[in-house]
Write a protein that holds these residues in place. Sequence first.
Motif, PDB file in Angstrom:
ATOM      1  N   LYS A 183       0.867  -1.187   0.000  1.00  0.00           N
ATOM      2  CA  LYS A 183       0.000   0.000   0.000  1.00  0.00           C
ATOM      3  C   LYS A 183       0.894   1.225   0.000  1.00  0.00           C
ATOM      4  CE  LYS A 183      -4.057  -0.028   1.688  1.00  0.00           C
ATOM      5  NZ  LYS A 183      -5.304  -0.021   2.471  1.00  0.00           N
ATOM      6  N   PHE A 184       0.527   2.218  -0.799  1.00  0.00           N
ATOM      7  CA  PHE A 184       1.380   3.387  -1.016  1.00  0.00           C
ATOM      8  C   PHE A 184       0.639   4.701  -0.813  1.00  0.00           C
ATOM      9  CE2 PHE A 184       3.801   0.184  -3.148  1.00  0.00           C
ATOM     10  CZ  PHE A 184       5.118   0.629  -3.143  1.00  0.00           C
ATOM     11  N   GLY A 185       1.409   5.733  -0.611  1.00  0.00           N
ATOM     12  CA  GLY A 185       0.908   7.098  -0.677  1.00  0.00           C
ATOM     13  C   GLY A 185       0.755   7.796   0.648  1.00  0.00           C
ATOM     14  N   ALA A 186       0.807   9.111   0.608  1.00  0.00           N
ATOM     15  CA  ALA A 186       0.698   9.936   1.807  1.00  0.00           C
ATOM     16  C   ALA A 186      -0.608   9.656   2.538  1.00  0.00           C
ATOM     17  CB  ALA A 186       0.783  11.410   1.427  1.00  0.00           C
ATOM     18  N   GLY A 187      -0.497   9.367   3.822  1.00  0.00           N
ATOM     19  CA  GLY A 187      -1.675   9.164   4.658  1.00  0.00           C
ATOM     20  C   GLY A 187      -2.294   7.791   4.567  1.00  0.00           C
ATOM     21  N   LEU A 223       1.909   0.952   9.578  1.00  0.00           N
ATOM     22  CA  LEU A 223       2.949  -0.071   9.663  1.00  0.00           C
ATOM     23  C   LEU A 223       2.860  -1.045   8.484  1.00  0.00           C
ATOM     24  CD1 LEU A 223       5.226  -1.203  11.492  1.00  0.00           C
ATOM     25  CD2 LEU A 223       3.494  -2.647  12.568  1.00  0.00           C
ATOM     26  N   GLY A 224       3.956  -1.205   7.762  1.00  0.00           N
ATOM     27  CA  GLY A 224       3.970  -2.130   6.624  1.00  0.00           C
ATOM     28  C   GLY A 224       3.545  -1.496   5.321  1.00  0.00           C
ATOM     29  N   SER A 225       3.326  -0.177   5.317  1.00  0.00           N
ATOM     30  CA  SER A 225       2.980   0.522   4.076  1.00  0.00           C
ATOM     31  C   SER A 225       4.185   1.311   3.583  1.00  0.00           C
ATOM     32  CB  SER A 225       1.783   1.457   4.307  1.00  0.00           C
ATOM     33  OG  SER A 225       2.121   2.473   5.237  1.00  0.00           O
ATOM     34  N   SER A 226       4.061   1.889   2.408  1.00  0.00           N
ATOM     35  CA  SER A 226       5.154   2.649   1.803  1.00  0.00           C
ATOM     36  C   SER A 226       4.695   4.065   1.508  1.00  0.00           C
ATOM     37  CB  SER A 226       5.626   1.992   0.502  1.00  0.00           C
ATOM     38  OG  SER A 226       5.989   0.638   0.717  1.00  0.00           O
ATOM     39  N   GLY A 227       5.632   5.000   1.464  1.00  0.00           N
ATOM     40  CA  GLY A 227       5.293   6.393   1.213  1.00  0.00           C
ATOM     41  C   GLY A 227       5.079   6.699  -0.256  1.00  0.00           C
TER      42      GLY A 227
END
Length: 476
Positions: A183-187, A223-227
């Motif tokens: 999962k990606f993206g700000a917020g 936790l476990g996501s990407s920016g």
Amino acid sequence: MEQKDKINGYDLLAAGYNAGEILGLALSVLEEHFNTLSKEVALVLMKKVLTRPEDFLDDEVLEKLATKIIEAANRPADDTIALLNNVSDYTMYGAGHIEEGAKQQMSVAMKLPVAVAGALMPDAHQGYGLPIGGVLAVKNAVIPYGVGVDIGCRMALSVFDISEVHFFENQDMYKRELIAHTKFGAGHGFHGRYKADHAVLDNPAFNMTPFVKQLQDKAASQLGSSGGGNHFVEWGIIEFETSNEELNIASGKYLALLTHSGSRGFGATVAGHYTRLAKQLCKLPKEAVNLAYLDMDTAAGQEYWLAMNLAGEYASACHEIIHQKLTKAIGAQVLARVENHHNFAWKEFWNGEEVIVHRKGATPAGKGVMGIIPGSMTAPGFLVSGKGATSAINSASHGAGRQMSRTKAIQQISKAEMQAVLKEHQVTLIGAGLDEAPMAYKDINIVMDSQKELVDIIAKFTPKMVRMADDGSRED
């Protein structure tokens, strides 16, 4: 006999004194010790003390006034901390490919009174405060913007017991699992039963202050996501031309997973909070304002240090979860795993003294230290081993580095051009905006050639399936 026509504040102002503590002290000294002098003689004396205060440091009566005048002369106005007049030398690698703005920022950083040593990596480009690709060692201080907004951002590489043939024959499966477990993206983050768990969330450091404590829920959900921005999770083929004893890997080509991300909203909020605090406590001239630092002997400095390290551990946990999920999804065995971080500060020794080394977009490259230096979504990355070059403060580049700003890339690169480059290199892209187009980055081969004395190349990683934030968004 009492002085006739006593000297007043207006007389001293006309003589060159400034309104404030010193003027008040001068009037007090005149009243107590020189009230029998004529106005003219007293004024001549006060002018002498003002213009040559060093001559009165042994004077029993005037020593205090002289000392105050000297201290004021050495103190910048408005409590601003003065920068050093001369720029200390720092080493540049690949100077011909580094923009002038980054060099200017590094020169300003070297003028900080706490600066000890500096270096600029070949992927360097202009940032905020310390340039991206800047390495700065300082005495007993930490610079929040010298670390950066994405605290502890890192690379993580897993090498699997799977051949490149298997990957190419099963790309649909690898794409499905890549989408399902990232999962990606700000917020963006996870909720309910999809939330991951990790021991980092139980770290006592979350209880250090109410400010950090209130960020724990955000950290748990992401936790476990990407920016966003240049963060990615990608499948690729890694090639070892010779066997590597340290990793216990035979020569050959293997499927590998490479991830790039940091401490998400948690780290960004910590960075913003302590940068504002540093600017309040450490007033620097306008050109250096984003290099405001916290003294490590203060509560604020210790708070930031603990929060920074917690953010680094959290970033590592995010990568660990992503790699665990995808390793399980494809039913693979991990042959080797390498991880390194940047956007961080380390306590290290330099010329026999302890210093704090800031690597803002630079890879630790001490003797024998392994790291990953990526290119772009179509350019190769490299697994490297550091040579421990002291001139680079044991550092190397953290990637290819941008040659085009995000805004410029969006304006000058078309979607068709980007798709053509992806097709040419047989790369499947999921997400990403034009700001992350391969053409926006420097040639990784030129960057690597500029740092041959900093690292040895162990293996070459070629991206084949890349996932990034859908809109190219950056971390909030």
